[in-house]
Design a protein around this motif. Sequence first.
Motif, mmCIF file in Angstrom:
data_model
loop_
_atom_site.group_PDB
_atom_site.id
_atom_site.type_symbol
_atom_site.label_atom_id
_atom_site.label_comp_id
_atom_site.label_asym_id
_atom_site.label_seq_id
_atom_site.Cartn_x
_atom_site.Cartn_y
_atom_site.Cartn_z
ATOM 1 N N HIS A 249 -26.898 6.657 -1.835
ATOM 2 C CA HIS A 249 -27.133 6.988 -3.256
ATOM 3 C C HIS A 249 -28.139 8.144 -3.284
ATOM 4 O O HIS A 249 -27.892 9.202 -2.705
ATOM 5 C CB HIS A 249 -27.616 5.707 -3.953
ATOM 6 C CG HIS A 249 -27.682 5.745 -5.446
ATOM 7 N ND1 HIS A 249 -27.283 6.804 -6.212
ATOM 8 C CD2 HIS A 249 -28.121 4.803 -6.343
ATOM 9 C CE1 HIS A 249 -27.461 6.525 -7.501
ATOM 10 N NE2 HIS A 249 -27.975 5.312 -7.610
ATOM 11 N N LEU A 284 -21.099 12.502 6.263
ATOM 12 C CA LEU A 284 -21.739 13.779 5.963
ATOM 13 C C LEU A 284 -22.500 13.627 4.646
ATOM 14 O O LEU A 284 -21.904 13.375 3.597
ATOM 15 C CB LEU A 284 -20.656 14.856 5.846
ATOM 16 C CG LEU A 284 -21.106 16.292 5.868
ATOM 17 C CD1 LEU A 284 -21.979 16.598 7.077
ATOM 18 C CD2 LEU A 284 -19.886 17.202 5.856
ATOM 19 N N ARG A 290 -17.943 8.246 -5.449
ATOM 20 C CA ARG A 290 -17.060 7.168 -5.916
ATOM 21 C C ARG A 290 -16.227 7.616 -7.116
ATOM 22 O O ARG A 290 -15.062 7.249 -7.240
ATOM 23 C CB ARG A 290 -17.919 5.947 -6.269
ATOM 24 C CG ARG A 290 -17.188 4.787 -6.919
ATOM 25 C CD ARG A 290 -16.139 4.143 -6.020
ATOM 26 N NE ARG A 290 -16.639 3.491 -4.845
ATOM 27 C CZ ARG A 290 -17.193 2.270 -4.802
ATOM 28 N NH1 ARG A 290 -17.321 1.562 -5.903
ATOM 29 N NH2 ARG A 290 -17.613 1.756 -3.660
HETATM 30 N N1 CMC Z 1 -18.384 11.854 5.221
HETATM 31 C C1 CMC Z 1 -17.282 11.434 5.910
HETATM 32 N N2 CMC Z 1 -16.359 10.592 5.397
HETATM 33 C C2 CMC Z 1 -16.548 10.185 4.135
HETATM 34 C C3 CMC Z 1 -17.644 10.576 3.371
HETATM 35 C C4 CMC Z 1 -18.575 11.453 3.952
HETATM 36 N N3 CMC Z 1 -19.649 11.858 3.261
HETATM 37 N N4 CMC Z 1 -17.589 9.991 2.156
HETATM 38 C C5 CMC Z 1 -16.475 9.233 2.163
HETATM 39 N N5 CMC Z 1 -15.835 9.357 3.361
HETATM 40 C C6 CMC Z 1 -14.570 8.725 3.747
HETATM 41 C C7 CMC Z 1 -14.741 7.259 4.072
HETATM 42 O O1 CMC Z 1 -15.038 7.068 5.430
HETATM 43 C C8 CMC Z 1 -13.394 6.698 3.688
HETATM 44 O O2 CMC Z 1 -12.472 7.056 4.695
HETATM 45 P P1 CMC Z 1 -11.235 6.051 5.071
HETATM 46 O O3 CMC Z 1 -10.391 6.013 3.837
HETATM 47 O O4 CMC Z 1 -10.583 6.691 6.239
HETATM 48 O O5 CMC Z 1 -11.855 4.718 5.390
HETATM 49 C C9 CMC Z 1 -13.011 7.509 2.444
HETATM 50 O O6 CMC Z 1 -13.691 8.759 2.607
HETATM 51 C C10 CMC Z 1 -13.437 6.861 1.133
HETATM 52 O O7 CMC Z 1 -14.856 6.647 1.190
HETATM 53 P P2 CMC Z 1 -15.611 5.351 0.732
HETATM 54 O O8 CMC Z 1 -16.786 5.158 1.622
HETATM 55 O O9 CMC Z 1 -14.642 4.209 0.571
HETATM 56 O O10 CMC Z 1 -16.059 5.824 -0.705
HETATM 57 P P3 CMC Z 1 -17.088 5.102 -1.650
HETATM 58 O O11 CMC Z 1 -16.669 5.400 -3.013
HETATM 59 O O12 CMC Z 1 -17.266 3.676 -1.271
HETATM 60 O O13 CMC Z 1 -18.472 5.842 -1.298
HETATM 61 C C11 CMC Z 1 -20.133 7.523 -1.222
HETATM 62 C C12 CMC Z 1 -18.942 6.949 -2.007
HETATM 63 C C13 CMC Z 1 -20.819 8.558 -2.087
HETATM 64 C C14 CMC Z 1 -21.115 6.396 -0.913
HETATM 65 C C15 CMC Z 1 -19.610 8.170 0.074
HETATM 66 O O14 CMC Z 1 -18.787 9.255 -0.233
HETATM 67 C C16 CMC Z 1 -20.742 8.592 0.988
HETATM 68 O O15 CMC Z 1 -21.246 7.788 1.750
HETATM 69 N N6 CMC Z 1 -21.180 9.896 0.910
HETATM 70 C C17 CMC Z 1 -22.328 10.351 1.674
HETATM 71 C C18 CMC Z 1 -23.628 9.928 0.994
HETATM 72 C C19 CMC Z 1 -23.894 10.741 -0.266
HETATM 73 O O16 CMC Z 1 -23.773 11.949 -0.296
HETATM 74 N N7 CMC Z 1 -24.287 10.028 -1.326
HETATM 75 C C20 CMC Z 1 -24.660 10.637 -2.602
HETATM 76 C C21 CMC Z 1 -23.671 10.318 -3.673
HETATM 77 S S1 CMC Z 1 -23.816 11.338 -5.134
HETATM 78 C C22 CMC Z 1 -25.359 11.072 -5.787
HETATM 79 C C23 CMC Z 1 -25.695 9.671 -6.081
HETATM 80 O O17 CMC Z 1 -24.939 8.928 -6.702
HETATM 81 O O18 CMC Z 1 -26.783 9.266 -5.705
#
Ligand code: CMC
Length: 409
Positions: A249, A284, A290
């Motif tokens: 987050h 990354l 999300r």
């Molecule tokens: N790097 C590599 N792969 C990724 C990333 C990333 N940053 N983000 C998502 N994926 C992949 C993930 O591994 C999954 O792949 P697969 O379908 O093969 O299993 C797919 O994309 C879907 O990801 P998810 O983890 O199911 O997505 P989520 O909605 O649960 O998580 C997130 C969203 C923001 C937590 C995630 O994208 C992430 O961890 N990003 C990096 C941390 C980040 O930048 N966070 C700040 C978010 S924006 C500001 C805020 O809200 O605070």
Amino acid sequence: MSEQTVQIRTSGKVLQSPCGPIVHGLEDVLIKNTTISDIDGEKGILWYRGYRIEDLAKFSNYEEVSFLVLYGRLPTRSELKEYERRLKSSRDLHPATVEVIRALAKAHPMFALEAAVAAEGAYDEDNQKLIEALRVGRYKAEEKELAYRIAEKLIAKLPTMVAYHYRFSKGLELVRPRDDLSHAANFLYMMFGKEPDPLAAKGIDLYLILHADHEVPASTFTAHVVVSTLSDLYSSVAAAIAALKGPLHGGANEMAVRNYLEIGDPSKAKELVEAATKPGGPKLMGVGHRVYKAYDPRARIFKEFSRDYVAKFGDPKNLFAVASAIEHEVLNNPYFQQRKLYPNVDFWSGIAFYYMGVPYEYFTPIFAVSRVVGWVAHILEYWENNRIFRPRACYAGPHDLQYIPIDQR
Ligand code: CMC
């Protein structure tokens, strides 16, 4: 519930369980109606109270935007003046809060911020009055007025808490808030003890505008869960700060800049991006969201600001150059394209901060300094139609096991 083996589908939103489908991470689950902010994740659009953030970023400032988020409409000139006066008069902290921050001077500032908010709440008489009223189930006009007053105090005090922690961590004298400076400029003034460069103050103001609200991410949801029990606003904001701290987050802004510093050279961007595509590889930071399946509109605005900032002050650590190279790799890599993963707000936000002299540990606290208005606005909105959050979990373990005394195991 039963002793069957649980069938878990790990790659998807819904996990199967003996009790029925589980919406993993509550994806797309609606928790309430809101009029505070709206996101079009497919098109990459964000509105606060109906206004596009691009317009607010261009024409407004944090004081006006925080009024808008909290009260639901743009203020008149006199309302804004009065609101600013109230914020300025509430910037000081209770002496006990200052001591808590001093005691945690060597800790990460997010720990100190959580503790400082809780301490301030313990000593705020308005908060005690509201707690007493809520205990007997009273939340009428008088209590709502108290709640809004507390909300404004939280908005006013968070910058002071963060700046004081910075001063203590460096062993420096505290710099008291100044009434003649804006919210953003005063924050930098309290941190560094001198009036900030106008572009730096503009950058902080822009950042505060862009982070003011974002519907119900983990921190805002946490705030709802806490106040749904009729706990108090300070406790709820302290809990929201705890949720914001994580690298998935708000903590991502710190992690993103740490990555840029570590690799240091744009030619290494491809390697970093490819590592994130490998099964089990590190995510990354500053990429993916999300809700957004398009470029995060906040990131677009802050990228432009970062470009202007390094154009004026230089990019001696290659942060903008490295981030640009990473972005190029991400946008052209099939792994990120197929999953619709784009740079999010945390991708660009830390670069200018770093060059302003703000250590990266303070990036997420500054996120909190802005988002506090979103948290309190959502809390007050939820209290209009409160119901305690109490979801269920599907029990997947055994029942009625025979207890065996310890010396017979
Ligand atoms: N790097 C590599 N792969 C990724 C990333 C990333 N940053 N983000 C998502 N994926 C992949 C993930 O591994 C999954 O792949 P697969 O379908 O093969 O299993 C797919 O994309 C879907 O990801 P998810 O983890 O199911 O997505 P989520 O909605 O649960 O998580 C997130 C969203 C923001 C937590 C995630 O994208 C992430 O961890 N990003 C990096 C941390 C980040 O930048 N966070 C700040 C978010 S924006 C500001 C805020 O809200 O605070």
